[in-house]
Design a protein around this motif. Sequence first.
Motif, PDB file in Angstrom:
ATOM      1  N   ALA A  79      -0.171  11.083   2.250  1.00  0.00           N
ATOM      2  CA  ALA A  79       1.153  10.460   2.333  1.00  0.00           C
ATOM      3  C   ALA A  79       2.216  11.482   2.721  1.00  0.00           C
ATOM      4  N   VAL A  80       2.163  12.655   2.095  1.00  0.00           N
ATOM      5  CA  VAL A  80       3.113  13.721   2.441  1.00  0.00           C
ATOM      6  C   VAL A  80       2.959  14.099   3.907  1.00  0.00           C
ATOM      7  N   ASP A  81       1.730  14.217   4.348  1.00  0.00           N
ATOM      8  CA  ASP A  81       1.439  14.679   5.705  1.00  0.00           C
ATOM      9  C   ASP A  81       1.975  13.729   6.775  1.00  0.00           C
ATOM     10  N   ILE A  82       1.924  12.424   6.513  1.00  0.00           N
ATOM     11  CA  ILE A  82       2.338  11.443   7.526  1.00  0.00           C
ATOM     12  C   ILE A  82       3.749  10.905   7.287  1.00  0.00           C
ATOM     13  N   GLY A  83       4.396  11.369   6.227  1.00  0.00           N
ATOM     14  CA  GLY A  83       5.752  10.906   5.954  1.00  0.00           C
ATOM     15  C   GLY A  83       5.814   9.552   5.280  1.00  0.00           C
ATOM     16  N   ALA A  84       4.778   9.205   4.531  1.00  0.00           N
ATOM     17  CA  ALA A  84       4.792   7.962   3.734  1.00  0.00           C
ATOM     18  C   ALA A  84       5.447   8.239   2.388  1.00  0.00           C
ATOM     19  N   SER A  85       6.014   7.205   1.791  1.00  0.00           N
ATOM     20  CA  SER A  85       6.716   7.386   0.518  1.00  0.00           C
ATOM     21  C   SER A  85       5.945   6.843  -0.678  1.00  0.00           C
ATOM     22  N   LYS A  86       4.899   6.054  -0.405  1.00  0.00           N
ATOM     23  CA  LYS A  86       4.190   5.381  -1.491  1.00  0.00           C
ATOM     24  C   LYS A  86       2.682   5.441  -1.284  1.00  0.00           C
ATOM     25  N   VAL A  87       1.962   5.416  -2.408  1.00  0.00           N
ATOM     26  CA  VAL A  87       0.513   5.263  -2.407  1.00  0.00           C
ATOM     27  C   VAL A  87       0.187   4.082  -3.305  1.00  0.00           C
ATOM     28  N   PHE A  88      -0.484   3.079  -2.755  1.00  0.00           N
ATOM     29  CA  PHE A  88      -0.889   1.895  -3.512  1.00  0.00           C
ATOM     30  C   PHE A  88      -2.338   2.041  -3.977  1.00  0.00           C
ATOM     31  N   TYR A  89      -2.606   1.641  -5.234  1.00  0.00           N
ATOM     32  CA  TYR A  89      -4.002   1.507  -5.651  1.00  0.00           C
ATOM     33  C   TYR A  89      -4.149   0.419  -6.699  1.00  0.00           C
ATOM     34  N   GLY A  90      -5.384  -0.025  -6.893  1.00  0.00           N
ATOM     35  CA  GLY A  90      -5.630  -1.292  -7.571  1.00  0.00           C
ATOM     36  C   GLY A  90      -5.946  -1.271  -9.043  1.00  0.00           C
ATOM     37  N   ALA A  91      -5.323  -0.409  -9.824  1.00  0.00           N
ATOM     38  CA  ALA A  91      -5.539  -0.438 -11.274  1.00  0.00           C
ATOM     39  C   ALA A  91      -5.042  -1.762 -11.839  1.00  0.00           C
ATOM     40  N   HIS A  92      -5.789  -2.320 -12.795  1.00  0.00           N
ATOM     41  CA  HIS A  92      -5.337  -3.550 -13.445  1.00  0.00           C
ATOM     42  C   HIS A  92      -5.830  -3.576 -14.887  1.00  0.00           C
ATOM     43  N   SER A  93      -5.275  -4.487 -15.673  1.00  0.00           N
ATOM     44  CA  SER A  93      -5.516  -4.475 -17.119  1.00  0.00           C
ATOM     45  C   SER A  93      -6.965  -4.770 -17.480  1.00  0.00           C
ATOM     46  N   GLY A  94      -7.696  -5.466 -16.612  1.00  0.00           N
ATOM     47  CA  GLY A  94      -9.093  -5.754 -16.896  1.00  0.00           C
ATOM     48  C   GLY A  94      -9.948  -4.504 -16.949  1.00  0.00           C
ATOM     49  N   ASP A  95      -9.467  -3.422 -16.354  1.00  0.00           N
ATOM     50  CA  ASP A  95     -10.207  -2.155 -16.347  1.00  0.00           C
ATOM     51  C   ASP A  95      -9.784  -1.217 -17.469  1.00  0.00           C
ATOM     52  N   ILE A 113       6.322  11.362  -4.012  1.00  0.00           N
ATOM     53  CA  ILE A 113       5.539  10.192  -3.620  1.00  0.00           C
ATOM     54  C   ILE A 113       5.411   9.270  -4.827  1.00  0.00           C
ATOM     55  N   GLU A 114       5.647   7.991  -4.607  1.00  0.00           N
ATOM     56  CA  GLU A 114       5.518   7.004  -5.686  1.00  0.00           C
ATOM     57  C   GLU A 114       4.135   6.371  -5.666  1.00  0.00           C
ATOM     58  N   ILE A 115       3.471   6.352  -6.813  1.00  0.00           N
ATOM     59  CA  ILE A 115       2.203   5.635  -6.949  1.00  0.00           C
ATOM     60  C   ILE A 115       2.522   4.208  -7.380  1.00  0.00           C
ATOM     61  N   VAL A 116       2.054   3.248  -6.600  1.00  0.00           N
ATOM     62  CA  VAL A 116       2.391   1.840  -6.835  1.00  0.00           C
ATOM     63  C   VAL A 116       1.129   1.081  -7.253  1.00  0.00           C
ATOM     64  N   THR A 117       1.219   0.425  -8.393  1.00  0.00           N
ATOM     65  CA  THR A 117       0.094  -0.357  -8.923  1.00  0.00           C
ATOM     66  C   THR A 117       0.601  -1.764  -9.238  1.00  0.00           C
ATOM     67  N   PRO A 118       0.621  -2.647  -8.254  1.00  0.00           N
ATOM     68  CA  PRO A 118       1.248  -3.967  -8.436  1.00  0.00           C
ATOM     69  C   PRO A 118       0.648  -4.802  -9.569  1.00  0.00           C
ATOM     70  N   TYR A 119      -0.618  -4.537  -9.906  1.00  0.00           N
ATOM     71  CA  TYR A 119      -1.292  -5.379 -10.889  1.00  0.00           C
ATOM     72  C   TYR A 119      -1.652  -4.622 -12.167  1.00  0.00           C
ATOM     73  N   LEU A 120      -0.943  -3.553 -12.440  1.00  0.00           N
ATOM     74  CA  LEU A 120      -1.284  -2.719 -13.600  1.00  0.00           C
ATOM     75  C   LEU A 120      -1.282  -3.520 -14.898  1.00  0.00           C
ATOM     76  N   LYS A 121      -0.384  -4.471 -15.015  1.00  0.00           N
ATOM     77  CA  LYS A 121      -0.297  -5.272 -16.241  1.00  0.00           C
ATOM     78  C   LYS A 121      -0.956  -6.633 -16.080  1.00  0.00           C
ATOM     79  N   GLY A 122      -1.543  -6.871 -14.912  1.00  0.00           N
ATOM     80  CA  GLY A 122      -2.250  -8.123 -14.685  1.00  0.00           C
ATOM     81  C   GLY A 122      -3.750  -7.925 -14.785  1.00  0.00           C
ATOM     82  N   ASP A 123      -4.502  -8.983 -14.574  1.00  0.00           N
ATOM     83  CA  ASP A 123      -5.965  -8.891 -14.621  1.00  0.00           C
ATOM     84  C   ASP A 123      -6.542  -9.482 -13.342  1.00  0.00           C
ATOM     85  N   LYS A 124      -7.870  -9.490 -13.266  1.00  0.00           N
ATOM     86  CA  LYS A 124      -8.536  -9.988 -12.059  1.00  0.00           C
ATOM     87  C   LYS A 124      -8.161 -11.442 -11.772  1.00  0.00           C
TER      88      LYS A 124
END
Length: 221
Positions: free
Chosen positions: A111-127, A154-165
């Motif tokens: 992200a730093v290398d390409i000038g992106a501001s965010k990294v998304f990944y799929g953590a969720h409460s079911g895990d 860089i901001e790490i974004v986890t849209p479903y961190l408090k949600g489940d599958k």
Amino acid sequence: MTEKAVVIYSGGMDSFTILNKAKQEGYELYALTFDYGQKHKKEIEYASRVCAELGIDHRIIDITAINQLLQSSSLTSEKDIPEGHYADDNMKSTMVPNRNMILLSLAIGYAVDIGASKVFYGAHSGDHAIYPDCRPEFVEAMNAVSQIANYEPIEIVTPYLKGDKISILADGLAMGLDYGKSWTCYNGREKACGKCGSCDERLEAFRLNNAKDPLAYETDV
């Protein structure tokens, strides 16, 4: 200028939903799929097809050399993959030591290398029960580190961190997503096994959303 974002994209249903969600939100996406020595490449194949279809910049990163350090997991060794629900203790064998910290570190660097501001990944409460690197305290700590590890925060974004599958699938179905384009099964055979923890959780999510999974299964589900 469109904001750039990196998505850690395994090809599974969680990251498939996040990829599409971020695209619909207007980000210029750069998808990273990591080959860390997992037992099969089926998810990677699905990820490649989806990114090609959506016109998303996609890189498959070979980090299989780390596999020799991570042999305690049933996903990266000769150990049998357990069957059952993620709530069962035997599913702890699917924990790949430090996986998300490793993948996030690489994604943040990209992200730093390409000038992106965010990294998304799929953590969720079911895990949360068996995967420490999907829990809120881990995400919060990694987010704090990612603000100071480089000149560019860089901001790490986890849209479903408090949600489940179940809620992830509900969101994706509302977006009109075709989950036949995602692969979740821990086994890389022609059809999904329907018995491993990943299949079990996926099928449960479809049942509770009153929807039919478009994937083909070895068992009658």
